[in-house]
Scaffold this active site. Sequence first.
Site, PDB file in Angstrom:
ATOM      1  N   GLU A 145      30.924  43.371  34.172  1.00 39.75           N
ATOM      2  CA  GLU A 145      32.345  43.485  33.829  1.00 39.75           C
ATOM      3  C   GLU A 145      32.559  42.738  32.515  1.00 39.75           C
ATOM      4  O   GLU A 145      32.286  41.551  32.422  1.00 39.75           O
ATOM      5  CB  GLU A 145      33.206  42.888  34.941  1.00 39.75           C
ATOM      6  CG  GLU A 145      34.691  42.795  34.610  1.00 39.75           C
ATOM      7  CD  GLU A 145      35.317  44.124  34.217  1.00 39.75           C
ATOM      8  OE1 GLU A 145      35.327  45.032  35.039  1.00 39.75           O
ATOM      9  OE2 GLU A 145      35.778  44.260  33.057  1.00 39.75           O
TER      10      GLU A 145
ATOM     11  N   HIS B 259      33.032  52.079  34.143  1.00 38.21           N
ATOM     12  CA  HIS B 259      34.440  52.025  34.566  1.00 38.21           C
ATOM     13  C   HIS B 259      35.287  51.644  33.362  1.00 38.21           C
ATOM     14  O   HIS B 259      34.798  51.012  32.425  1.00 38.21           O
ATOM     15  CB  HIS B 259      34.620  51.055  35.729  1.00 38.21           C
ATOM     16  CG  HIS B 259      34.235  51.686  37.033  1.00 38.21           C
ATOM     17  ND1 HIS B 259      35.059  51.718  38.123  1.00 38.21           N
ATOM     18  CD2 HIS B 259      33.114  52.361  37.389  1.00 38.21           C
ATOM     19  CE1 HIS B 259      34.469  52.375  39.104  1.00 38.21           C
ATOM     20  NE2 HIS B 259      33.277  52.772  38.691  1.00 38.21           N
TER      21      HIS B 259
ATOM     22  N   GLU C  27      40.306  52.828  44.689  1.00 38.79           N
ATOM     23  CA  GLU C  27      40.846  51.466  44.660  1.00 38.79           C
ATOM     24  C   GLU C  27      42.381  51.468  44.686  1.00 38.79           C
ATOM     25  O   GLU C  27      42.992  50.555  45.232  1.00 38.79           O
ATOM     26  CB  GLU C  27      40.324  50.700  43.442  1.00 38.79           C
ATOM     27  CG  GLU C  27      40.711  51.314  42.120  1.00 38.79           C
ATOM     28  CD  GLU C  27      40.004  50.648  40.932  1.00 38.79           C
ATOM     29  OE1 GLU C  27      39.025  49.927  41.128  1.00 38.79           O
ATOM     30  OE2 GLU C  27      40.460  50.879  39.793  1.00 38.79           O
TER      31      GLU C  27
HETATM   32  C1  NOJ Z   1      37.946  47.864  38.014  1.00 40.15           C
HETATM   33  C2  NOJ Z   1      36.927  48.794  38.582  1.00 40.15           C
HETATM   34  O1  NOJ Z   1      37.407  50.091  38.700  1.00 40.15           O
HETATM   35  C3  NOJ Z   1      36.511  48.260  39.931  1.00 40.15           C
HETATM   36  O2  NOJ Z   1      35.638  49.172  40.560  1.00 40.15           O
HETATM   37  C4  NOJ Z   1      35.870  46.934  39.725  1.00 40.15           C
HETATM   38  O3  NOJ Z   1      35.548  46.389  40.982  1.00 40.15           O
HETATM   39  C5  NOJ Z   1      36.799  45.964  38.997  1.00 40.15           C
HETATM   40  N1  NOJ Z   1      37.326  46.587  37.823  1.00 40.15           N
HETATM   41  C6  NOJ Z   1      36.074  44.690  38.586  1.00 40.15           C
HETATM   42  O4  NOJ Z   1      35.088  44.974  37.643  1.00 40.15           O
END
Ligand code: NOJ
Length: 695
Positions: free
Chosen positions: A394, A472, A497
């Site tokens: 991330e 993502h 989500e």
């Molecule tokens: C947003 C992403 O779509 C999700 O899958 C991820 O868990 C979070 N960001 C943290 O990286």
Amino acid sequence: MRLLAPLALTLSGLTIAAPAAAQDNLSNKATANVVAKAASPNGRITVTVSLDGEGRASYAVQRDGKPLLNDSRLGFLFTDAPKIDRAMTLAGTATDTVDTTWRQPWGEWATIRDHHNELTVRLREAKNLRREIGVTFRLFDDGVGFRYTLPQQPNMRRVNIAGELTEFAFAEGGTAWWKPAYLWNREEYLYKKTPLDGVGTAQTVMTVKLDSGTHVAIHEAALIDYAGMNLRRSDRPNAFIADLTPGSGAPSVSRDAGFSTPWRTIAIADDAPGLYYASRIGLNLNEPNKLGDVSWVKPGKFAGVWWNMITGHWTWARGPKHGATTANVKRYIDFAAANNIPGVLVEGWNVGWDGDWFGNGKDMQFDQPTEDFDAAELQRYAAAKGVYLIGHNETGGSASHYDGQLERAFAYAQAHGIPAVKTGYVTDAGEAERIDPDGSQHREWHEGQWMVNHYLRVVTTAAKYKVSIDTHEPVKDTGLRRTYPNWISREGGRGMEYMSWEAKNPPEHEANLVFTQLLGGPMDFTPGIVSLKGSNDSDIPSTLAKQLANYVVIYSPVVMVADTPEAYARYPETLPFIRAVPTDWSDTRILNGEVGDYVTVARKAKASDDWFLGAVGDEQARSTTVTLDFLDQGRTYTAAIFRDGPGADFRTKSRHSMTVERREVRKGDRLRIELAPGGGQAIHFIASDPAKRRR
Ligand code: NOJ
Ligand code: CA
């Protein structure tokens, strides 16, 4: 490729009519004169290229002899040079025909046919800078792609593009499904359904059902070293202008002349299912695989330390609720090993999450696990159970910070037996952080030229270490998976989500996605939330059967089994389907569908003779009948059916009601599919061995 002088000529299936006089016809300024024309292999789609009396170039698209796009402008605006617009003349044309079939390393179909006629038109300014550009059209039976070429020439060396004049002027009104561009939440907006004239500035894919019923999807293919295209409504009725995502400097695109732009694509079909097939023009317009042997790219399902963070039960950051501990990950590995799931994603495994990481990934270290995550032990434990871990990087949108660690990050993944990494760019649109070697700081759009290049840099660097990438907060998919097959998936829309959070996806969302975003390529949607519970114990507006149907409906070569092991233990009736459903297919059929209402998808497993079917609807109860004409002749199949049970309804406590039944079926049988409100149906057609059946 044959180079032709500008004169009239007819080839089989392809016509070019270029009356030389038309070029100099300055007397009739308003009327456009056709200077070149081409037809699709079956002749149903034609493209004409015209110059008006002022030398403005345009193209138009016809289908079955009727206008689909009226004359639509071509040209460029530059930040440091006069525009390319007026006083254009035809400098030459060239044609080509291609009919080949190529193999996908993974995908919805094992092979794809590329059958098109090509027309290249060279346009030259009659005065002043006398610059020349090319426009190449590829005409398929189900759509058109075109792109510009800007060759190196004395008056065009460095190209700084302020915008395109390119238009898409629909010849009639219609209904559009679109999501807005330039809003803070990037690509994560619901699709709006409005009349064509109600569209604002739209991201692509934009899907249109014209008043005559014809379905069209506007998108782009092979977005490389260029700015992503949005569609801005012009003042002409039903017309749109290509709106290039700005860069943080003045031009949207800056590069040396001697390149071609991405393809602008116009997929055309009689109905919504036809549009899904037509979207293959996007793959055909991308370059073939540049990575060579990609047997290391692994399609497959994955479980993961994830949903508990999305619902707020665990944290990415260290502390008492830290999710990515050695003990937790071992439980997910056990769950995966027991259920035919080859991968386990782990988020929050690395140093850097402890502060506010939204919009700030400066603390992230992509090769440093936290103290409670024993990487060596987990690698050993996973391998012993036949499972691999999937990494997670991330960036918080700190793209340059990530650039500085790419080699280390992927060397780390390779050394730990990690074949794929999910990346993330959580920051507001327009806020991706770029820091140049001179230390200057910039903020970029996720779809701007700089980020387009960043995403591809990540994918190509990962390929050196045999690592696949699932992006993502990505740039939209423009079919680059063909050229870089390790770009296995991406988010790029509202996935599961959102079902955890307050503003949940409505029941029609999946039936929208199939005919909009998914026309661009695979989506990491993360299906299978069988608890039907989000954060704060909120109810998810779906039936249980729909959670299974999504495994077939929403294509991705990597698909998450996204809920917790505890949830699957509570709803074990879902596991036979989840264990069986593959993620790689040799064939795909869209049996029926209407944008945003319902869709039924059948796919054939690549590794067996089994077929799978998924049907999803919207907020209404829906009933359809499908003919099983895709099954093999002379074979019986056991259909394991997972359907909405008595009283199933996304609005009530009986959303978990699901009936599981088995029956024998054969090719040609008709099957009635009843969908509850917010419902779905999943079927596994298990092929009998014909030899066994005859005994
Ligand atoms: C947003 C992403 O779509 C999700 O899958 C991820 O868990 C979070 N960001 C943290 O990286
Ligand atoms: Ca609907």
